[in-house]
Structures are given as C-alpha cells and as structure tokens.
Design a protein around this motif. Structure first.
Motif, PDB file in Angstrom:
ATOM      1  N   THR A   1      10.282  -4.148  16.075  1.00 25.47           N
ATOM      2  CA  THR A   1      10.166  -4.142  14.581  1.00 25.47           C
ATOM      3  C   THR A   1       8.701  -4.712  14.225  1.00 25.47           C
ATOM      4  O   THR A   1       8.260  -3.961  13.435  1.00 25.47           O
ATOM      5  N   TYR A   2       8.266  -5.500  15.144  1.00 29.68           N
ATOM      6  CA  TYR A   2       6.738  -5.888  14.938  1.00 29.68           C
ATOM      7  C   TYR A   2       5.857  -4.685  15.471  1.00 29.68           C
ATOM      8  O   TYR A   2       4.844  -4.689  14.717  1.00 29.68           O
ATOM      9  N   LEU A   3       6.337  -4.006  16.339  1.00 33.49           N
ATOM     10  CA  LEU A   3       5.582  -3.018  16.858  1.00 33.49           C
ATOM     11  C   LEU A   3       4.881  -1.959  15.819  1.00 33.49           C
ATOM     12  O   LEU A   3       4.026  -1.537  15.841  1.00 33.49           O
ATOM     13  N   HIS A   4       6.050  -1.568  14.810  1.00 35.26           N
ATOM     14  CA  HIS A   4       5.642  -0.529  13.945  1.00 35.26           C
ATOM     15  C   HIS A   4       4.806  -1.058  12.869  1.00 35.26           C
ATOM     16  O   HIS A   4       3.699  -0.383  12.520  1.00 35.26           O
ATOM     17  N   ILE A   5       4.422  -2.483  12.587  1.00 39.23           N
ATOM     18  CA  ILE A   5       3.722  -2.934  11.693  1.00 39.23           C
ATOM     19  C   ILE A   5       2.389  -3.011  12.475  1.00 39.23           C
ATOM     20  O   ILE A   5       1.257  -2.537  11.852  1.00 39.23           O
ATOM     21  N   MET A   6       2.411  -3.352  13.770  1.00 37.92           N
ATOM     22  CA  MET A   6       0.970  -3.421  14.601  1.00 37.92           C
ATOM     23  C   MET A   6       0.504  -2.337  14.672  1.00 37.92           C
ATOM     24  O   MET A   6      -0.977  -1.989  14.655  1.00 37.92           O
TER      25      MET A   6
ATOM     26  N   LYS B   1       4.859   4.162   9.074  1.00 41.64           N
ATOM     27  CA  LYS B   1       4.409   5.517   9.501  1.00 41.64           C
ATOM     28  C   LYS B   1       3.966   6.278   8.324  1.00 41.64           C
ATOM     29  O   LYS B   1       2.734   7.039   8.496  1.00 41.64           O
ATOM     30  N   TRP B   2       4.062   6.009   7.020  1.00 42.02           N
ATOM     31  CA  TRP B   2       3.647   6.680   5.989  1.00 42.02           C
ATOM     32  C   TRP B   2       2.738   6.019   5.187  1.00 42.02           C
ATOM     33  O   TRP B   2       2.382   6.195   3.828  1.00 42.02           O
ATOM     34  N   GLY B   3       2.109   4.826   5.605  1.00 41.62           N
ATOM     35  CA  GLY B   3       0.879   4.264   5.130  1.00 41.62           C
ATOM     36  C   GLY B   3       1.132   3.069   4.036  1.00 41.62           C
ATOM     37  O   GLY B   3       0.678   2.776   3.321  1.00 41.62           O
TER      38      GLY B   3
END
Length: 423
Positions: free
Chosen positions: A193-198, A168-170
């Motif tokens: 878990t993977y969605l946040h990275i995507m 979220k914070w780059g």
C-alpha cells in the motif's frame, strides 16, 4: 510433439494418483497447446466429458485471452445441465478485463445479477484493478461504492489497487484520501500500500515525503520491507549532497541489513549505494556500510565482494581494493579472474610488489585447491578484462555516433525551416 493421446493418458494417470495435481495452471498449458494446434472443439469435447473440469477449462481459455472459446465452454456447461457459479463468472470477468473489454465485463456483471448469482468481493476487485490500470480511477471509485452497497466489504487489496491507480496516474493527493479511508475503516495498510505512494514521490524526487511516510508506517506497526528500503536508497543516492542526507541513507541501509533483507537479488542496490558514496568522497561511510554487512553475518558470495572491490577500484581507491581482496580470500572466496587481472595492473602501476606477491600466492593456492591451473586462470582474467575494455570502447563509439546523428537531424531540421521561410 502433438501427441494428444499421450496427454489424455497422462491426465488420467494424474487424476488417479492425485487429483490435486490437476490444477488450473495445467489447463492453461493445455489450452495454449490446443489453440496453437487449432483443436479447440476437440479440447472442449475431450475435457467436457470429465464434468468436474469445466471450470478449469474455462479458466484456461480466459487466461489465454481466448474469450470465444471460453463462451463456447459456458454454452456447453449450460447444455450439460450445469448452472454457472461465481467461480465461472469471475473467470470470465478476469478474461474480459485482461483484454480490455470493460463494457463486456460490466454487461456480464449485470447478467450475473439477472441470473441471481450475486457478484462477490472478488468480482468487484477484478473490475477495480482493471479500471485502475487504465486511468479510470474515478469509475473504480464508483465500483467501490457499488461493492459496498451490495454488502461486500472492501479489503486492503481493493484499497491498495485504488491507491496504486491514483498514484500511477499522478493523483497522489487522491491516493492519500483513499489511504485515510482505508485506515478509518479499521484496516491496516501493508507495505505494498505504502510502496505505491512512495514510488509516486520518487518520480517527483520528494525525498522528505518518503522519509515521513516511512515514519508513518512505523507508527502503525507496518515494518518497511526491501522494496521500501530500495526506494529510499535510490532516491538518496540520486539527491544526496549534505552530510546529514548521507548519514540517513547509511542508517536506512543498516536497518535494511539488520532485518535480513540483503541477499543476492539485492546486490544491485548495494552496488548503487557503494558507488554513490564513493563518488561523493565518503570512503569512511562506505567502509562503515561494508563493516555492518560483515558483522551482521550476511552470506556474501563472490559477486558481493566483486561489487565492493570494483567500486573501490573504480573510484580511485586501489590500495583499499587490494586490502579487501585479501579479506575476501581469507573468507574462502576466490576473486573472479578479471578482478585479479585488474588489481595486478593497478599494483604494477603503484610498484607495490609485496601486496601483488601476497595476492598472487593466495590465488595460486586457491586455484590448486579447485583443481585449476594458475596459468589458465591468469590468462582468462586478462582475456575477460580486454573484452570488457573493448565493449566499453564500442559502447562509447555508438554513443558518439548517436549523438552525431542527433546533431545532423537538428541541423537538417533547421535548414528545412530556413528554406521554408525563404520560400
């Protein structure tokens, strides 16, 4: 209606009939009403007499962010001879973090230890999630270490919160480090878990990174869900230029349909995909997508058909739009009035009376079956279409005014700067 006597009677009736009906959510409703009526003490007194309700009462105040009231309940609890348990403390922790009082939350954590109520995995998770939401991810990592030293094992939820915070914070690289740590600990990441990275890669328009990540998911047996597919579809629609990219997009969407993920809530993705393909002059690919949807037995309502027909019409494929309108009616779905009106206008321009007559006759029959007059249906279609046209014109004028305003502001700013130099 402030009939609190009736409320207590109803609560008692619920307790007698089935005590499980009295959930924490019920107390959230009660606390909200009591707070608005400025009856805090009466709420505590009334429910305090029912000693089993203390925890839910405290939860209700914390959920509403009324921490002073929650503390008052805690005092009442102790005065009544009860020792606060981990559930009570976790409710308070959640209340503090919800309103951003992290210092108070950490003080409470130490108070728990002093009173020999050891923090649980939930306690640490509450703190970690709150810190990650406030760009204090490194502090969250220190809480993770404290958690592990205390003998509490971090689960996928905790690691996912950390990954979410970093992404979220780059700080995607740190997110990957946490993901590696999660796997090394023997846990299996899930779709969230993977969605946040995507999502972080989507912001940077890193399509290849997203595709590779989906490949990694499949290797460990984590099947992509709808949210994962949506990221791929959105990003490919935005960046798709080469033929290979479009084929990848269609393949991804077909996989999504094959897994049963296409339903009414996902029609926005469908609309974006179809319009993107048609704008890129990929009519045959578009037809292939629609054919896949039909053959997979997806339940399509009038809105799905409308998206497809309007996409064809808006991108210059009026004849195909009319043909699929006939297919829609053969499937027992009646077109919306404005769709019918739009197609009739197009057919008049094309001088295609045969198809116009065929569509009209089918619509007339379907209207009669639904006990509506064709004349009213046709009139409503023309009215809706005219209203949409007027709305678009208004929107266009507003955009023009906004743009003009922006130009005036820039001109005034430049003039002021020039004046400043001359002065």
């Amino acid at each position: 209606m402030r009939q609190f006597g009736a409320v207590w009677a109803l609560i008692e009736e619920m307790r007698r009939e089935n005590s499980q009906l009295i959930t924490s959510e019920v107390f959230v409703v009660l606390m909200r009403r009591f707070a608005s009526a400025k009856m805090v003490k009466k709420a505590v007194g009334g429910l305090g007499r029912r000693l089993g309700h203390f925890t839910s009462l405290l939860y209700g105040w914390c959920k509403e962010g009324k921490l002073m009231e929650a503390k008052f309940v805690l005092v009442q609890l102790r005065e009544a001879g009860f020792k606060p348990d981990i559930v009570v403390y976790n409710s308070l922790l959640g209340g503090y973090t919800a309103v951003g009082k992290m210092a108070d939350a950490f003080d409470l954590l130490e108070d728990m230890r002093r009173k020999r109520c050891e923090p649980s995995a939930t306690s640490f998770t509450i703190l970690i999630q709150a810190l990650c939401g406030k760009d204090r991810t490194e502090e969250a990592m220190r809480v993770l270490l404290d958690m592990e030293r205390s003998g509490c094992e971090a689960d996928v939820v905790v690691y996912t919160a950390l990954i979410s915070g970093f992404c979220k914070w780059g700080k995607v690289d740190r997110g990957y480090e946490v993901l590696d740590g999660l796997i090394q600990k023997g846990h299996t990441p899930n779709q969230t878990t993977y969605l946040h990275i995507m999502l972080a890669h989507e912001k940077k328009e890193d399509l290849e990174e997203c595709v590779e990540l989906v490949g990694e998911m499949r290797k460990i047996g984590c099947i992509p869900d709808l949210n994962i597919y949506n990221v791929l579809v959105r990003l490919t629609c935005k960046l798709g230029e080469s033929k290979d990219v479009w084929w990848k997009l269609v393949t991804t969407f077909k996989e999504m349909v094959g897994r049963g993920h296409l339903s009414a809530p996902q029609y926005g993705t469908l609309k974006e995909l179809l319009n993107s393909l048609l704008r890129a002059d990929k009519l045959e690919l578009c037809k292939d997508v629609w054919s896949c949807i039909i053959t997979k037995g997806c339940e399509l309502n009038v809105y799905a058909w409308t998206i497809w027909i309007h996409a064809l019409f808006s991108n210059g494929h009026a004849k195909e739009a009319c043909s699929y309108c006939l297919d829609m009616m053969d499937a027992g779905v009646m077109p919306q009035p404005d769709t019918f009106a739009k197609l009739m206008r197009a057919l008049r321009k094309l001088y295609n009376r045969q198809i116009a007559a065929e569509i009209t006759e089918k619509v007339r029959t379907m209207a009669a079956e639904r006990q509506m007059t064709f004349k009213m249906y046709k009139r409503r279609g023309e009215r809706d279409l005219n209203e949409k046209f007027k709305a678009k014109r208004r929107e266009g004028r507003e955009r023009l005014v906004d743009a003009s305003g922006a130009v005036v502001i820039v001109q005034l700013t430049l003039c002021n700067r020039v004046r400043g130099f001359t002065d």
